[in-house]
Design a protein around this motif. Sequence first.
Motif, PDB file in Angstrom:
ATOM      1  N   MET A   1       0.614  -1.075  -0.306  1.00 58.50           N
ATOM      2  CA  MET A   1      -0.195  -0.200  -0.362  1.00 58.50           C
ATOM      3  C   MET A   1       1.275   1.359  -0.101  1.00 58.50           C
ATOM      4  SD  MET A   1      -3.089   0.986   2.818  1.00 58.50           S
ATOM      5  CE  MET A   1      -3.717  -0.705   2.656  1.00 58.50           C
ATOM      6  N   ALA A   2       1.186   2.394  -1.104  1.00 58.07           N
ATOM      7  CA  ALA A   2       1.529   3.496  -0.624  1.00 58.07           C
ATOM      8  C   ALA A   2       1.371   3.808  -0.135  1.00 58.07           C
ATOM      9  CB  ALA A   2       0.754   4.535  -1.798  1.00 58.07           C
ATOM     10  N   ALA A   3       2.620   5.158   1.223  1.00 62.08           N
ATOM     11  CA  ALA A   3       1.894   5.660   1.824  1.00 62.08           C
ATOM     12  C   ALA A   3       1.160   7.075   1.951  1.00 62.08           C
ATOM     13  CB  ALA A   3       3.308   6.679   2.310  1.00 62.08           C
ATOM     14  N   PRO A   4       0.939   7.678   2.650  1.00 62.79           N
ATOM     15  CA  PRO A   4      -0.489   8.319   2.319  1.00 62.79           C
ATOM     16  C   PRO A   4       0.834  10.181   2.322  1.00 62.79           C
ATOM     17  CG  PRO A   4      -0.249   7.977   4.625  1.00 62.79           C
ATOM     18  CD  PRO A   4       0.789   7.206   3.535  1.00 62.79           C
ATOM     19  N   ARG A   5      -0.706  10.721   1.404  1.00 59.16           N
ATOM     20  CA  ARG A   5       0.158  12.014   1.203  1.00 59.16           C
ATOM     21  C   ARG A   5       0.679  13.199   1.948  1.00 59.16           C
ATOM     22  NH1 ARG A   5      -1.657  16.508  -4.233  1.00 59.16           N
ATOM     23  NH2 ARG A   5      -0.249  17.591  -3.713  1.00 59.16           N
ATOM     24  N   TYR A   6      -0.891  12.646   2.563  1.00 59.99           N
ATOM     25  CA  TYR A   6      -0.460  13.978   3.882  1.00 59.99           C
ATOM     26  C   TYR A   6      -0.398  13.352   5.156  1.00 59.99           C
ATOM     27  CZ  TYR A   6      -2.200  16.821   0.347  1.00 59.99           C
ATOM     28  OH  TYR A   6      -2.713  17.455  -1.301  1.00 59.99           O
ATOM     29  N   LEU A   7       0.021  13.813   6.101  1.00 61.58           N
ATOM     30  CA  LEU A   7       0.328  13.291   7.420  1.00 61.58           C
ATOM     31  C   LEU A   7      -0.912  13.433   8.407  1.00 61.58           C
ATOM     32  CD1 LEU A   7       3.815  14.370   7.571  1.00 61.58           C
ATOM     33  CD2 LEU A   7       2.932  11.849   6.642  1.00 61.58           C
ATOM     34  N   ASP A   8      -1.066  12.877   9.663  1.00 58.32           N
ATOM     35  CA  ASP A   8      -1.993  12.814  10.341  1.00 58.32           C
ATOM     36  C   ASP A   8      -2.540  14.713  11.070  1.00 58.32           C
ATOM     37  OD1 ASP A   8      -4.179  13.099  12.118  1.00 58.32           O
ATOM     38  OD2 ASP A   8      -2.992  11.419  13.942  1.00 58.32           O
ATOM     39  N   ALA A   9      -2.998  14.875  10.401  1.00 57.58           N
ATOM     40  CA  ALA A   9      -3.836  16.427  11.290  1.00 57.58           C
ATOM     41  C   ALA A   9      -3.614  16.755  12.485  1.00 57.58           C
ATOM     42  CB  ALA A   9      -4.135  17.283  10.172  1.00 57.58           C
ATOM     43  N   THR A  10      -4.121  15.919  13.249  1.00 59.62           N
ATOM     44  CA  THR A  10      -4.707  15.513  15.308  1.00 59.62           C
ATOM     45  C   THR A  10      -2.720  14.882  15.080  1.00 59.62           C
ATOM     46  OG1 THR A  10      -4.864  13.275  14.984  1.00 59.62           O
ATOM     47  CG2 THR A  10      -7.129  15.232  14.653  1.00 59.62           C
ATOM     48  N   ASN A  11      -1.936  14.911  14.781  1.00 60.36           N
ATOM     49  CA  ASN A  11      -1.141  14.684  15.199  1.00 60.36           C
ATOM     50  C   ASN A  11       0.021  15.457  16.358  1.00 60.36           C
ATOM     51  OD1 ASN A  11       2.309  14.772  15.723  1.00 60.36           O
ATOM     52  ND2 ASN A  11       2.263  12.148  14.910  1.00 60.36           N
ATOM     53  N   ASP A  12       0.625  15.507  17.376  1.00 63.23           N
ATOM     54  CA  ASP A  12       0.992  16.822  17.736  1.00 63.23           C
ATOM     55  C   ASP A  12       1.634  17.499  17.011  1.00 63.23           C
ATOM     56  OD1 ASP A  12      -0.648  16.425  20.423  1.00 63.23           O
ATOM     57  OD2 ASP A  12       0.619  15.773  21.280  1.00 63.23           O
ATOM     58  N   VAL A  13       2.949  16.710  16.523  1.00 67.55           N
ATOM     59  CA  VAL A  13       3.789  17.870  16.083  1.00 67.55           C
ATOM     60  C   VAL A  13       3.366  18.202  14.282  1.00 67.55           C
ATOM     61  CG1 VAL A  13       5.844  17.455  14.819  1.00 67.55           C
ATOM     62  CG2 VAL A  13       5.269  15.899  17.346  1.00 67.55           C
ATOM     63  N   ALA A  14       2.736  17.490  14.148  1.00 66.44           N
ATOM     64  CA  ALA A  14       2.253  17.907  12.438  1.00 66.44           C
ATOM     65  C   ALA A  14       1.076  18.763  12.888  1.00 66.44           C
ATOM     66  CB  ALA A  14       0.926  16.998  11.764  1.00 66.44           C
ATOM     67  N   PHE A  15      -0.343  18.329  13.793  1.00 69.67           N
ATOM     68  CA  PHE A  15      -0.999  20.264  14.556  1.00 69.67           C
ATOM     69  C   PHE A  15      -0.166  21.264  14.689  1.00 69.67           C
ATOM     70  CE2 PHE A  15      -4.074  22.317  17.739  1.00 69.67           C
ATOM     71  CZ  PHE A  15      -4.888  21.609  16.452  1.00 69.67           C
ATOM     72  N   LYS A  16       0.913  21.164  15.424  1.00 69.87           N
ATOM     73  CA  LYS A  16       2.171  22.319  15.893  1.00 69.87           C
ATOM     74  C   LYS A  16       2.026  23.372  14.375  1.00 69.87           C
ATOM     75  CE  LYS A  16       2.777  21.485  20.600  1.00 69.87           C
ATOM     76  NZ  LYS A  16       4.262  20.803  21.300  1.00 69.87           N
ATOM     77  N   LYS A  17       2.896  22.209  13.976  1.00 70.55           N
ATOM     78  CA  LYS A  17       3.468  22.604  12.538  1.00 70.55           C
ATOM     79  C   LYS A  17       2.909  23.455  11.758  1.00 70.55           C
ATOM     80  CE  LYS A  17       6.555  21.154   8.921  1.00 70.55           C
ATOM     81  NZ  LYS A  17       7.947  22.134   9.134  1.00 70.55           N
ATOM     82  N   VAL A  18       1.346  22.774  11.572  1.00 70.38           N
ATOM     83  CA  VAL A  18       0.177  23.893  11.002  1.00 70.38           C
ATOM     84  C   VAL A  18      -0.243  25.032  11.629  1.00 70.38           C
ATOM     85  CG1 VAL A  18      -2.081  23.518  10.339  1.00 70.38           C
ATOM     86  CG2 VAL A  18      -0.910  21.386   9.385  1.00 70.38           C
ATOM     87  N   PHE A  19      -0.441  24.823  12.572  1.00 73.90           N
ATOM     88  CA  PHE A  19      -1.188  25.804  13.101  1.00 73.90           C
ATOM     89  C   PHE A  19      -0.349  26.960  14.441  1.00 73.90           C
ATOM     90  CE2 PHE A  19      -5.042  22.438  12.610  1.00 73.90           C
ATOM     91  CZ  PHE A  19      -5.842  23.709  12.021  1.00 73.90           C
ATOM     92  N   SER A  20       1.120  26.909  13.732  1.00 78.09           N
ATOM     93  CA  SER A  20       2.046  27.889  14.314  1.00 78.09           C
ATOM     94  C   SER A  20       1.552  28.922  13.545  1.00 78.09           C
ATOM     95  CB  SER A  20       3.471  27.081  14.065  1.00 78.09           C
ATOM     96  OG  SER A  20       3.138  27.026  15.840  1.00 78.09           O
ATOM     97  N   ASN A  21       1.081  28.593  12.218  1.00 77.87           N
ATOM     98  CA  ASN A  21       1.380  29.656  10.714  1.00 77.87           C
ATOM     99  C   ASN A  21      -0.169  30.865  11.289  1.00 77.87           C
ATOM    100  OD1 ASN A  21      -0.700  30.585   8.357  1.00 77.87           O
ATOM    101  ND2 ASN A  21       1.555  30.235   7.521  1.00 77.87           N
TER     102      ASN A  21
END
Length: 288
Positions: A1-21
């Motif tokens: 199965m191919a890896a997803p294009r987008y990471l999990d938005a609810t992951n703590d690190v991903a969440f901070k990376k997105v919403f630090s903007n």
Amino acid sequence: MAAPRYLDATNDVAFKKVFSNKEILIDFLNSMLQLTEGNKITELHFVPQEEIPDLGQGKRSIFDIKVLDQSGFWYIIEMQNRPDEFFLKRVQVYASSTYSNQTLKGKDYMNVLPVLVVAIVNGTLFPDEIGCISRHTTREEATNTQHLFELSYVFIELGKFIKSEKELEAIEDFWLFYLAKSTEVKHPPAKVTDANILKAYEVLERFNWDDASYDAYIRAKLLADTERLEIEDAFSKGEAKGKEEGLAEGELKGKLEIAKNLIAKGFDENTILEVTGLTIGEFKKYLP
């Protein structure tokens, strides 16, 4: 199965990376809080991490934000994204701690800002009749009128969001779809026109992450999975012990067994009291 294009938005690190903007976060908050013209958030400042209450085990809010709305009103928003079995208790402690801590920093009561907690849950918390986005305030019971405005809560239950891409309409739908389905899609929904939502998808794209950031993302996922499994394991062992002892006496012994398991795993006293329901007196009397 191919890896997803987008990471999990609810992951703590991903969440901070997105919403630090800030632009993305302002757009998200205005949408989720369903703020109308005249009340929308126009400005925000991130509160330094060392000023955010820590309730043990490093359990701080994801963001503590001071915001200004179009009416000129300042208030504090806490973003929560670490659900657990006693999440509702933890969220209320966060809110009250943030509120009361303002007086410890030299503010008098007249200048203490209201606190609003925005809590995102990867699942459900409330009965089915309560919607995916719900607001909770303090109200007088007989008249259902509000006179206490200092503490309020907005819960976003992603487990209740069941719309398909074709059913998305309001801007909050697109944000909910983003949070709930980020790892399942290959591109943003065709109907998305909001520039900040499109930017949020771009931030989550796996190929935009360097190795160090992606390693932090994986560690956050493993930490969250481990914490959940540890609490489930402590509960299962404690419940089994309680059943062996019978119902009345076994209930207390079951709680104590859960507490012992959590102590052995390094959990702090406040967390153990929340998880087990033990009183501080029971904790001090029966546990070392």
